[in-house]
Design an enzyme around this catalytic site. Structure first.
Site, PDB file in Angstrom:
ATOM      1  N   GLU A 213      46.890 119.594  23.483  1.00 15.09           N
ATOM      2  CA  GLU A 213      47.299 120.602  22.680  1.00 15.09           C
ATOM      3  C   GLU A 213      46.192 120.883  21.367  1.00 15.09           C
ATOM      4  O   GLU A 213      45.524 120.066  21.056  1.00 15.09           O
ATOM      5  CB  GLU A 213      48.455 120.233  21.774  1.00 15.09           C
ATOM      6  CG  GLU A 213      48.813 121.519  20.999  1.00 15.09           C
ATOM      7  CD  GLU A 213      50.341 121.243  20.284  1.00 15.09           C
ATOM      8  OE1 GLU A 213      51.041 122.268  19.770  1.00 15.09           O
ATOM      9  OE2 GLU A 213      50.698 120.106  20.269  1.00 15.09           O
TER      10      GLU A 213
ATOM     11  N   HIS B  62      48.222 122.685  26.379  1.00 13.02           N
ATOM     12  CA  HIS B  62      49.773 122.318  25.937  1.00 13.02           C
ATOM     13  C   HIS B  62      49.523 123.676  25.095  1.00 13.02           C
ATOM     14  O   HIS B  62      49.569 123.635  23.614  1.00 13.02           O
ATOM     15  CB  HIS B  62      49.891 121.271  25.377  1.00 13.02           C
ATOM     16  CG  HIS B  62      51.364 121.264  24.762  1.00 13.02           C
ATOM     17  ND1 HIS B  62      52.496 120.417  25.480  1.00 13.02           N
ATOM     18  CD2 HIS B  62      51.837 121.499  23.513  1.00 13.02           C
ATOM     19  CE1 HIS B  62      53.497 120.463  24.900  1.00 13.02           C
ATOM     20  NE2 HIS B  62      53.115 121.161  23.567  1.00 13.02           N
TER      21      HIS B  62
ATOM     22  N   ASP C 184      44.222 115.626  32.028  1.00 11.54           N
ATOM     23  CA  ASP C 184      44.555 117.106  31.597  1.00 11.54           C
ATOM     24  C   ASP C 184      46.130 117.708  32.330  1.00 11.54           C
ATOM     25  O   ASP C 184      46.167 117.854  33.424  1.00 11.54           O
ATOM     26  CB  ASP C 184      43.671 117.909  32.292  1.00 11.54           C
ATOM     27  CG  ASP C 184      43.617 119.238  32.268  1.00 11.54           C
ATOM     28  OD1 ASP C 184      44.421 119.847  31.236  1.00 11.54           O
ATOM     29  OD2 ASP C 184      42.850 120.004  32.975  1.00 11.54           O
TER      30      ASP C 184
ATOM     31  N   ASP D 266      52.450 126.212  19.505  1.00 14.07           N
ATOM     32  CA  ASP D 266      53.653 126.468  19.331  1.00 14.07           C
ATOM     33  C   ASP D 266      53.641 127.987  18.656  1.00 14.07           C
ATOM     34  O   ASP D 266      52.683 128.467  18.523  1.00 14.07           O
ATOM     35  CB  ASP D 266      54.673 125.423  18.463  1.00 14.07           C
ATOM     36  CG  ASP D 266      53.699 125.122  17.048  1.00 14.07           C
ATOM     37  OD1 ASP D 266      53.030 125.878  16.753  1.00 14.07           O
ATOM     38  OD2 ASP D 266      53.950 123.814  16.686  1.00 14.07           O
TER      39      ASP D 266
END
Length: 617
Positions: A469, A408, A460, A75
């Site tokens: 992530e 991710h 995956d 993020d």
């Protein structure tokens, strides 16, 4: 056919286990990952070219310059607690494995990675009793899938002060700065001294004004909840003692050994949240170095707990061991387990060094353990990460030929600004990039993904954030681990990272879909809709929709495919198919048993989407 497939997999694993891993290459790639996570104005020697400047205005609206630092994971939020732990781990590696790192010509890159964090901490420490602990809001950020260079979400800063204390975050930041002062001392004594000034002030703040940081910064609680601050206070004091050799800090960890749990907690985890094992091993070094003096008795109690952690990792603790997967990976918890294996392996490599220099051994309940046994265990975890596992998969992105390609991570999954010049907005990011079945366009070299399940299974899938992530706190312990293993293996020399160029699709291209057949009229499940949150962005109102899929069937349901109509926003908990508007359950949820249910969430403005069953078995 099944036997043949198993044989092929077994042969691949045997081939992997027989080969020697290039820890130097893994080290180089690990350091590259921190360049990919940088926030702020990037330097001219930036090696990850698909990244650009970002977060340049962080803190300005509140009258403080908070540009810089690191995004914690996939993020675009700068969470203070894992960021500080990351810097502590990098600094510990630079301090304890200085000769090894220098021989591999990687000390410069590691110090740059440390300084990118410590420069940010200095900016964030605006007053002896004020520490800015976070930039960005995790809630709003997770509703957007956009590059850091395009951020439209809140960049609000959050601070700790005497009225809003956070001893855990402040304690970890003090530890990071103290450890970093040791890392820089041989190379830049003035900067080392500056770091120590800040470390002492922040420790004083953490100790005098006690409290949980996620009470002061509630938006951090659902992402990095603190289990307590006692360990961080001991952790900071231990690092300050090592950095200053001032008796005050050694006396602090001894006087508070019982009240803060240092000699009481026997743990089986070392992480950004739980530092007890690190404290116990760090203080055991004082004892092994013969510097215990009047504090020897209490330090021996710390050593007993350090040995407990070690024996538990090595599976020699009379049943009170850390769990392991069938393939040999330490398993602590479901979400991003690989970080715990990495941190434990690093601790074992460090403790092995301490014991070896003191000619020490550990007497576990089931066996006597030598320093080499600790290093062998650390190597086993590193080898699992790099490919010696049942899937023959490297969980370090960019290392080897077989690694996760649907990581991710926002920046990795969207074409870079140099390729796609236009802004990629919140919803567009989800629609055009998050849901793509193709591999990420930018290889996130050195990212340690969350890793496999307790059964060594791994899927995956970009939406499978628990497994795909990466985090800075996960990769950071690997820097010291790979450095030590490379030198022990008898190899040396510089490994220059060479990220592969981005092979871009034609600009504006999108995945090709085949039309979907009509949904079924009678179905074995029911859908329970609810709205769990709402907010306004400009003139648009958005809603967070929660949908529970509940089985009505008396038999297990497999291959469930859903037709989702009028979906304009992003969705979590479902995987897109090649057919337009058709979604399926994630790979790790293959069967919906009688009476059971599962949940997915989507975000959009306006009316809710229409959901129906397309097909099932």
């Amino acid at each position: 056919m099944m036997n043949l497939a198993l044989l092929v997999g077994l042969l691949a694993w045997v081939a992997t286990t027989a080969s020697a891993f290039d820890y130097g290459d893994a080290l180089d790639k690990s350091l590259l990952f921190f360049e990919a996570q940088r926030s702020g104005k990037l330097p001219i020697n930036q090696r990850i070219k698909w990244r650009g400047n970002s977060g340049l205005g962080d803190g300005y609206s509140q009258g403080v310059n908070l540009a810089g630092g690191y995004y914690d994971a996939g993020d675009n939020v700068k969470f203070g607690l894992p960021l500080a732990y990351t810097v502590t781990m990098l600094s510990w590696a630079a301090t304890d494995f200085r000769k090894e790192m220098a021989s591999l010509n990687q000390m410069g890159h590691n110090l740059e990675a440390i300084k990118w964090g410590t420069d940010y901490f200095i900016k964030a420490h605006t007053h002896p009793y004020v520490l800015w602990g976070q930039v960005g809001d995790g809630e709003s950020d997770h509703y957007c899938w956009e590059r850091a260079e395009d951020m439209t979400t809140s960049r609000m800063g959050y601070k700790l002060d005497p009225e809003h204390p956070g001893s855990d975050l402040a304690g970890e930041t003090a530890a990071a700065l103290a450890a970093a002062s040791l890392a820089f001392k041989p190379y830049n004594s003035s900067y080392s001294g500056l770091l120590l000034v800040h470390a002492k002030q922040i420790f004083s703040f953490a100790n005098r004004f006690r409290g949980f940081y996620d009470d002061a910064i509630p938006s951090a609680a659902i992402f990095y909840t603190s289990s307590g601050y006692s360990d961080e206070l001991l952790w900071a004091a231990a690092w300050l003692y090592r950095a200053t050799n001032e008796e005050y800090y050694l006396k602090y960890v001894v006087d508070n050994a019982v009240s803060l749990g240092g000699t009481g907690w026997a743990v089986r985890e070392f992480s950004w949240d739980n530092k007890y094992a690190g404290v116990q091993i760090l203080l055991t070094k004082v004892l092994l170095d013969g510097a215990g003096g009047a504090y020897t008795s209490t330090l021996k109690q710390y050593q007993a707990k350090a040995d407990y952690f070690t024996c538990a990792c090595l599976q020699k603790n009379d049943g009170y061991n850390v769990a392991m997967t069938p393939g040999g990976l330490l398993y602590v918890r479901e979400w991003n387990n690989m970080q715990y294996a990495a941190s434990a392996a690093f601790l074992m490599a460090v403790y092995s060094d301490y014991l070896s220099k003191a000619n020490g051994v550990i007497k576990c309940p089931q066996a006597q353990v030598l320093p080499q046994d600790l290093l062998n265990f650390a190597k086993s975890q590193a080898d699992y990460i790099l490919g010696k596992n049942p899937r023959s998969l490297s969980y370090l992105v960019g290392y080897g030929q077989n690694y996760p390609i649907h990581v991710h991570h926002r920046g990795s999954s969207i074409a870079s600004k140099s390729v796609l010049h236009s802004v990629v907005g919140c919803v567009e990011g989800f629609e055009s990039w998050y849901k793509r079945v193709e591999a990420n366009p930018n290889v996130l070299h050195g990212a340690l993904v969350g890793g496999p399940t307790d059964k060594d299974e791994f899927f995956d899938d970009r939406s499978n954030y628990e497994q795909t992530e990466p985090t800075t706190s996960g990769t950071a312990p690997l820097v010291g681990l790979f450095c030590k293993l490379q030198v022990v293996s008898g190899k040396s020399g510089y490994h220059q990272g060479s990220p592969k160029p981005y092979n871009k699709p034609p600009q504006g291209s999108s995945p090709k879909y085949t039309p979907a057949p009509k949904p079924l009229s009678e179905t074995p499940v029911e859908f329970l809709h609810s709205i769990t949150n709402t907010w306004t962005d400009g003139k648009e109102t958005y809603y967070r929709h929660k949908v529970v899929i509940k089985s009505k069937s008396q038999k297990p349901i497999t291959d469930l495919k859903l037709y989702v109509e009028n979906l304009t926003g992003s969705v979590w908990g479902l995987s897109p198919t090649q057919q337009k508007n058709i979604y399926e359950l994630p790979q790790w949820l293959k069967v919906l048993n009688p009476g059971s249910d599962c949940t997915f969430v989507y975000i959009q403005g306006g009316a809710q989407a229409r959901i129906s069953v397309q097909s099932y078995h």
